[in-house]
Design a protein around this motif. Structure first.
Motif, PDB file in Angstrom:
ATOM      1  N   ASN A  58     -11.596  -7.707  22.695  1.00 44.52           N
ATOM      2  CA  ASN A  58     -12.111  -9.056  22.961  1.00 44.52           C
ATOM      3  C   ASN A  58     -11.152 -10.150  22.516  1.00 44.52           C
ATOM      4  O   ASN A  58     -11.425 -11.331  22.712  1.00 44.52           O
ATOM      5  CB  ASN A  58     -13.467  -9.264  22.276  1.00 44.52           C
ATOM      6  CG  ASN A  58     -14.543  -8.411  22.921  1.00 44.52           C
ATOM      7  OD1 ASN A  58     -14.256  -7.608  23.801  1.00 44.52           O
ATOM      8  ND2 ASN A  58     -15.785  -8.583  22.487  1.00 44.52           N
ATOM      9  N   GLU A 113      -7.214  -9.355  31.945  1.00 45.22           N
ATOM     10  CA  GLU A 113      -8.582  -9.885  31.921  1.00 45.22           C
ATOM     11  C   GLU A 113      -8.675 -11.166  31.061  1.00 45.22           C
ATOM     12  O   GLU A 113      -8.038 -11.265  30.016  1.00 45.22           O
ATOM     13  CB  GLU A 113      -9.485  -8.790  31.330  1.00 45.22           C
ATOM     14  CG  GLU A 113     -10.976  -9.028  31.436  1.00 45.22           C
ATOM     15  CD  GLU A 113     -11.611  -8.248  32.585  1.00 45.22           C
ATOM     16  OE1 GLU A 113     -12.754  -8.550  32.934  1.00 45.22           O
ATOM     17  OE2 GLU A 113     -10.967  -7.356  33.139  1.00 45.22           O
ATOM     18  N   ARG A 114      -9.478 -12.115  31.499  1.00 43.73           N
ATOM     19  CA  ARG A 114      -9.731 -13.361  30.747  1.00 43.73           C
ATOM     20  C   ARG A 114      -8.440 -14.145  30.434  1.00 43.73           C
ATOM     21  O   ARG A 114      -7.834 -14.715  31.328  1.00 43.73           O
ATOM     22  CB  ARG A 114     -10.527 -13.078  29.478  1.00 43.73           C
ATOM     23  CG  ARG A 114     -11.880 -12.350  29.731  1.00 43.73           C
ATOM     24  CD  ARG A 114     -12.673 -12.198  28.437  1.00 43.73           C
ATOM     25  NE  ARG A 114     -11.874 -11.699  27.357  1.00 43.73           N
ATOM     26  CZ  ARG A 114     -11.659 -10.409  27.074  1.00 43.73           C
ATOM     27  NH1 ARG A 114     -12.255  -9.463  27.784  1.00 43.73           N
ATOM     28  NH2 ARG A 114     -10.878 -10.064  26.080  1.00 43.73           N
ATOM     29  N   HIS A 158     -14.850 -12.395  34.012  1.00 40.27           N
ATOM     30  CA  HIS A 158     -14.846 -10.941  33.879  1.00 40.27           C
ATOM     31  C   HIS A 158     -14.632 -10.312  35.243  1.00 40.27           C
ATOM     32  O   HIS A 158     -15.287 -10.679  36.201  1.00 40.27           O
ATOM     33  CB  HIS A 158     -16.165 -10.471  33.270  1.00 40.27           C
ATOM     34  CG  HIS A 158     -16.426 -11.117  31.936  1.00 40.27           C
ATOM     35  ND1 HIS A 158     -15.787 -10.714  30.790  1.00 40.27           N
ATOM     36  CD2 HIS A 158     -17.205 -12.177  31.574  1.00 40.27           C
ATOM     37  CE1 HIS A 158     -16.185 -11.480  29.769  1.00 40.27           C
ATOM     38  NE2 HIS A 158     -17.041 -12.380  30.228  1.00 40.27           N
ATOM     39  N   HIS A 172     -16.536  -4.128  32.297  1.00 42.52           N
ATOM     40  CA  HIS A 172     -16.694  -5.360  31.528  1.00 42.52           C
ATOM     41  C   HIS A 172     -17.893  -6.157  32.040  1.00 42.52           C
ATOM     42  O   HIS A 172     -18.698  -6.653  31.257  1.00 42.52           O
ATOM     43  CB  HIS A 172     -15.426  -6.212  31.621  1.00 42.52           C
ATOM     44  CG  HIS A 172     -14.294  -5.672  30.800  1.00 42.52           C
ATOM     45  ND1 HIS A 172     -13.356  -6.476  30.208  1.00 42.52           N
ATOM     46  CD2 HIS A 172     -13.957  -4.403  30.463  1.00 42.52           C
ATOM     47  CE1 HIS A 172     -12.482  -5.721  29.546  1.00 42.52           C
ATOM     48  NE2 HIS A 172     -12.824  -4.465  29.702  1.00 42.52           N
ATOM     49  N   GLU A 212     -16.956 -10.801  24.944  1.00 46.75           N
ATOM     50  CA  GLU A 212     -16.623 -12.207  24.730  1.00 46.75           C
ATOM     51  C   GLU A 212     -16.545 -12.455  23.227  1.00 46.75           C
ATOM     52  O   GLU A 212     -17.495 -12.170  22.502  1.00 46.75           O
ATOM     53  CB  GLU A 212     -17.708 -13.109  25.337  1.00 46.75           C
ATOM     54  CG  GLU A 212     -17.626 -13.159  26.853  1.00 46.75           C
ATOM     55  CD  GLU A 212     -18.736 -13.998  27.486  1.00 46.75           C
ATOM     56  OE1 GLU A 212     -19.619 -14.499  26.755  1.00 46.75           O
ATOM     57  OE2 GLU A 212     -18.710 -14.123  28.726  1.00 46.75           O
ATOM     58  N   ARG A 250     -18.969 -18.926  31.746  1.00 47.13           N
ATOM     59  CA  ARG A 250     -18.725 -17.529  32.112  1.00 47.13           C
ATOM     60  C   ARG A 250     -18.591 -17.426  33.616  1.00 47.13           C
ATOM     61  O   ARG A 250     -19.283 -18.117  34.352  1.00 47.13           O
ATOM     62  CB  ARG A 250     -19.926 -16.731  31.642  1.00 47.13           C
ATOM     63  CG  ARG A 250     -19.909 -15.248  31.905  1.00 47.13           C
ATOM     64  CD  ARG A 250     -21.120 -14.620  31.223  1.00 47.13           C
ATOM     65  NE  ARG A 250     -21.096 -14.926  29.803  1.00 47.13           N
ATOM     66  CZ  ARG A 250     -22.063 -15.523  29.141  1.00 47.13           C
ATOM     67  NH1 ARG A 250     -23.174 -15.888  29.751  1.00 47.13           N
ATOM     68  NH2 ARG A 250     -21.936 -15.776  27.856  1.00 47.13           N
TER      69      ARG A 250
END
Lengths: 537, 537
Positions: free
Chosen positions: A179, A237-238, B297, B302, B314, B325
Motif C-alpha cells: 500500500n 498501480e496508484r 485501482h 485490488h 489504500e 477513489r
C-alpha cells in the motif's frame, strides 16, 4: 563491488498503472530490451489472471535471454484446494519459466477479511505452494504482500508467513510495502530485523503512495536487502512502483554497489524514453537522472555557476546516465545565458550590441504569447536571424486553404490547397491527408520539393499538441511542437495560436525553413572544403 | 500536537522550474491561496534579481494576509562591498516584507571557485547581511546553500557558516541540499548534529535530484528540524523541490504533527490542481495523495479487496486529502469491476446477460483503437446504451464542412457549416471560430439550440489533445478529451482519430448527447415528483 539483484516488474506490476497497456509484441520488445540492459529478473506477467500473458509466455520461449531470468507471477493456492489442482498454480507452471514469484498474505487482516480463511490455512497455502514449485525445480521468490502493514498489526504472524515460505524452500523473501504507506526509517528497521533472523536473501518491493518508494528501497538495501524490485519509470498501480531509473544510479553511482553493467548505466535515459514510447505515456520531464529537465538550469546564478564548474549545481555529470545538460531561458535566467545562446547563432554579437536588446524584446513578446523556446532550438535560431534580418526567404506562401468534411475515411479526410512562390516562380498544389495538419504538410512539401529536392531527406519525428489555456475550452490557445530530422540532426520548432491549424502551420514552416538554411550552410562548407582540397592537390 | 512550520517557496524556487512562469497577477492569486491554505511563510520572489518580483512586492501590500508571513529572498552582500551599499540587499529591503531569507555559501568549493572570494570574507558576508536585516527589525531566515555537500567537503567550515549567521542574529538556520544529491540517512544524521549544536531552530530545504526530496524532508523533521521548505507540486529547478503536497499529509496524517489546519488538509487535492492550472502544467497523475491515480485501482484482486475493505489497498482514505477513489477498467481489471460500471448504467443486467458480453467486446474494440474510458464516463455511458439500443437519437448530422484559411485574424479564422436533423426537421447553420474545433462547436450548438434550448445551460470546461502514436508525426492518432458541465454535474467524453477534427467532433457530439439524455432523465424525475406531490395534496 557488492552485487544487488535488480528484479524488474514493469511488465507485471507496471502494467497495473493507469493508462499502461502493453500488447504481446510490446512485451516481447520490452523483454529483449531489459535483458540487454542487464536486469537480473524480468517478472513478465500473471498467467493465471490474464490470458494475454499466457500468449506472451508461449512467444517468449523463442527469445534467447543473455542476462535476465524470466519470472512468472502468481498467488499461493486458494484456501482448501490441493495445490496441484489450483488453477492459478497450474497456469503458473504452464508458463514454463525458470523462476516463479509467489505472493502470499502476511497481514492477518487480509487473511481474515479479504481472502477470508484462517490464519493457519494461509500459512499452509504459502508453505505448500512454495514447496510445490521447488519440487518442480523452480527458483522461488516469495513476495510477502503487505509485509510492513502486517508486521505493525501482528508481528508474530507476519514473521510466521516468512517462516512458512522458508519451510517450503523459498530462495528469496521479498518484503512488500504493497500500500506504499511505510516510512523510510521503519523500512530500515524492519529489513534489518528480517535479514538478521533469516538465512534466505531478502528483497524489497516498494510503492510510491507516500512519495518515498525510492528512499524506502535505498534504505532497505543499506539495511541488508540484496534484491530490489521496481519498474522502469515507476509505472504501477496508484502512485506507481519504486522507479528503477532512479534506484539504479542512486546505488551504483553513490553507494558503489553493482546493479547493472556500467555500460548500461549510460543508456539509462534512452531506456526510460524507450519505455515511455512503448507505454504511450510522456516521460515526466522532472524525473531524476533521466527526465528532460534533470540537468536543465534556469536560474541566472545557477547557470553562472555551472558555466564555471558543473559540479556547482549538478550532483552527477549527466553523461553518466546518458542524459545531457540544458541551459534554459527565462526572466530569471539572466542576460548572460540568453546572450550565450544568441551568440551561438550570431557569434559576432557582443553584450553591448544594440541588436541583442531587439532580440531579447522579440523573445519576451513571443514568450508572453505562449511560446517556449526550451526544446524548440530551430525556432529560436530563426527568431534571432529574422530579427537581425539575416534570413534569406526560401519561399513565400501566397495562399492557403484547408478543408475538412465529414466523409471520414481512413487516409483521406482533409484537403489542403497551397500556393507558394520561390524565386519569382509560383506553384499551386493540393494534397489530401489523414487530417488537416497532415494534408497541409503534404501539400507544402509537394510544392517546395520542386524547388528544393533536398526536402526529400527531411521528415517529421514527433508532433505534440498542448492546450495552454484550458479555461477557454475549444477557444483555448494551443502550442504545437514539432521535431524533425534529416537522418543526422534533430531539431525542434514551435507554433502558438488559438487555431491549431495556424499553430501547426507556423511550426511546420519553421521546421522546413530551418532545414533549408542548415542545408545551405552545409553545402557552402562542402564547397569550401572542395576548393581547399583542389588547392592542396 | 507539535507544530512544524511550512515555508512555501513555489513563487521563488518553484518558478525556477522549466516551463513555470507566473505573471504578477498569478503571483497575487497564489499568495492569497497559500495564505488561506495556512502555510506559515510565503517566499515570494527575489527582488534583487528579477524586476517583475519588485512589481509584485508593491502590489502584494494591498493584500491582508491572515496566516502567512511574506518573505523576500536574496543573497548575502557581495564580497568587499559594504552591506548597505549592496544592490541586492537594498532591493531586498525595499521589498518591505516582515521576513527575509538570506542565502549564503557554506560549501568551501563554492566560496573559492564560484563566487571567488576568501573563506573568511564569506563568513563576514553572512554575518554582516544577517545583522543588517536584524537591525531593520526583520525576522531573518538563513539558508545555508549546499550545506550537506559543504559538510562532506569541509565540516568545520560548513559549521562556521552557521555560526556566522547565528552571530548576526539569524532566527532560523535552514540546511539546503541545493544539488539534491544527499541520501536520507545522511540528512538525518547531519540534521541531528546541527540541532544539538545550535539553539536556533533548524529548517530543511531539499531538492529531488535523487528522487528522495520528500524522504529527506521527513527524515530531517524526525531528526529535529521544525521548518520544512518546499513547493506545491514539487515545482523547481531541474528535478524540482520537495513537494509540500506529499510532505504535509505524510507528517500530519502519519506522524501526528501539525503543519496546516485540518480543514485545509481536505483541500489539498484542490490546491494541487489549482496550482497546476496557474503554472500551466498538467498535474502528474501518479502524484501521491493528490494525483488523479493516487487512489485508482486497476488490478482485479485490488478492486476486489477495496470493495471488501478500502484499507486493504489504500494507505489512507482519499477523502482526508480531498481526493477520491476510482475503479479503472482494463484487461487486468477483471469482469467484475467492468460489470459493476455497466450495471451503474443498466442496473437490470446481470453477470449472465448476453448483452454484457456484447458491451465488453465493443469496449475492447474501442480500447484497441486508442479509446480510454478512464476519465470519460460520459462516453462510457453512451457506449453501453448504444450497444443496448437504449439511446434515443436526439439529432442526426447530415452534412458538415470545416474550412480554415490563412487569413489569420484573432477570433475568426475558421468556418464550419453544419446540417442537422431533429425529429424530421432539418436545420443548416454556419459559424466562425478561433479555430476549426471552436467553429464546429459553435455551429453545432447554434443548430441544436433551436430544438433543445436547455443547451444554453451547458458549457465546455476543458479540452485536451493527446497524440497517441507519435512515431507517425502529423499522421499520428490523436485522442481528444472534453470535459463539460451544466453548472452542477461535470462529465468527460472522448474521441480518437487520425484527424483531430473528427476526434474533436466525436467528443463534442458525445458530450451534447450525454447532456440531453441526462437532462431528459432529470425532467422525467421532476414530473414524477410533481405528480406525486399533487397526489399527496
Amino acid at each position: 563491488m557488492r552485487k544487488i539483484y535488480v528484479f524488474d516488474t514493469t511488465l507485471r506490476d507496471g502494467a497495473q498503472g493507469e493508462g499502461v497497456s502493453f500488447t504481446v509484441a510490446d512485451k516481447l520488445k520490452i523483454t529483449k530490451k531489459l535483458d540487454e540492459f542487464g536486469v537480473d529478473f524480468i517478472e513478465a506477467g500473471n498467467p493465471g489472471s490474464n490470458p494475454k500473458d499466457m500468449a506472451y509466455f508461449e512467444e517468449v520461449k523463442k527469445l534467447r535471454l543473455r542476462n535476465a531470468k524470466l519470472t512468472a507471477f502468481g498467488s499461493t493456492r486458494r484456501a482448501n484446494v490441493a495445490v496441484e489442482e489450483d488453477q492459478n498454480v497450474t497456469a503458473l507452471l504452464k508458463a514454463d519459466t525458470p523462476v516463479v514469484a509467489i505472493f502470499g498474505k502476511s497481514w492477518d487482516f487480509h487473511v481474515t477479511q479479504i481472502i477470508r480463511t484462517t490464519l493457519e490455512e494461509n500459512l499452509n497455502m504459502i508453505r505448500d505452494t512454495v514447496a510445490f514449485f521447488k519440487e518442480k525445480g523452480k527458483e522461488v521468490v516469495f513476495d510477502a504482500e503487505h509485509f510492513f502493514d502486517g508486521l505493525k498489526s501482528n508481528p508474530i504472524y507476519a514473521m510466521n508467513a516468512l517462516h512458512a515460505a522458508c519451510e517450503g524452500g523459498a530462495d528469496w523473501l521479498v518484503l512488500c510495502d504493497t500500500n506504499g504507506g511505510t516510512f523510510p526509517a521503519d523500512v530500515a528497521g524492519i529489513v534489518k530485523t528480517v535479514v538478521k533472523r533469516f538465512d534466505v536473501p531478502v528483497g524489497i518491493h516498494s510503492h510510491n503512495d507516500c512519495g518515498m518508494a525510492v528512499a524506502n528501497s535505498i534504505m532497505a538495501v543499506m539495511a541488508g536487502a540484496v534484491q530490489v524490485q521496481g519498474t522502469v519509470n515507476g509505472y504501477g498501480e496508484r502512485c506507481g512502483n519504486a522507479n528503477l531509473c532512479t534506484i539504479i544510479p542512486n546505488l551504483q553511482l553513490k553507494k558503489q554497489l553493482r546493479l547493472v553493467p556500467d555500460s548500461s548505466l549510460c543508456e539509462l535515459a534512452t531506456l526510460a524514453r524507450y519505455f515511455s514510447e512503448l507505454a504511450n505515456k510522456s516521460l515526466n520531464e522532472y524525473e531524476p537522472y533521466v527526465g528532460n529537465n534533470a540537468f536543465a538550469h534556469k536560474g541566472g546564478m545557477h547557470i553562472d555557476g555551472v558555466l564555471k564548474n558543473t559540479a556547482s549545481f549538478e550532483h552527477i555529470p549527466p553523461e553518466l546516465v546518458g542524459n545531457s545538460r540544458r541551459m534554459l531561458m527565462s526572466e530569471v535566467a539572466g542576460r548572460s545565458s540568453i546572450l550565450k545562446r544568441i551568440q551561438e547563432v550570431a557569434p559576432w554579437l557582443s553584450k553591448e550590441s544594440p541588436e541583442v536588446q531587439d532580440i531579447m524584446n522579440r523573445l519576451k513578446s513571443l514568450e508572453h504569447d505562449g511560446y517556449q523556446f526550451e526544446g524548440a532550438e530551430g525556432s529560436f535560431d530563426l527568431v534571432v536571424r529574422r530579427t537581425l534580418g539575416k534570413l534569406r526567404q526560401f519561399f513565400q506562401v501566397l495562399d492557403f486553404t484547408v478543408l475538412a468534411e465529414n466523409q471520414w475515411k481512413e487516409g483521406n479526410s482533409a484537403t489542403a490547397v497551397i500556393k507558394v512562390e520561390v524565386n519569382g516562380e509560383q506553384e499551386i498544389t493540393a494534397a489530401e491527408g489523414d487530417g488537416p495538419v497532415n494534408a497541409m504538410d503534404r501539400a507544402l512539401r509537394r510544392a517546395l520539393e520542386l524547388f528544393y529536392p533536398q526536402l526529400l531527406k527531411m521528415r517529421l519525428l514527433d508532433y505534440k499538441v498542448r492546450v495552454i489555456d484550458t479555461q477557454q475550452a475549444t477557444a483555448a490557445k494551443v502550442r504545437v511542437q514539432i521535431e524533425s530530422t534529416d537522418g543526422e540532426r534533430v531539431w525542434g520548432t514551435i507554433g502558438v495560436s488559438t487555431n491549431i491549424i495556424e499553430a501547426s502551420w507556423v511550426a511546420l514552416t519553421d521546421s522546413i525553413e530551418y532545414f533549408l538554411m542548415e542545408y545551405e550552410k552545409d553545402m557552402a562548407l562542402t564547397k569550401e572544403n572542395e576548393a581547399w582540397m583542389e588547392g592542396a592537390v
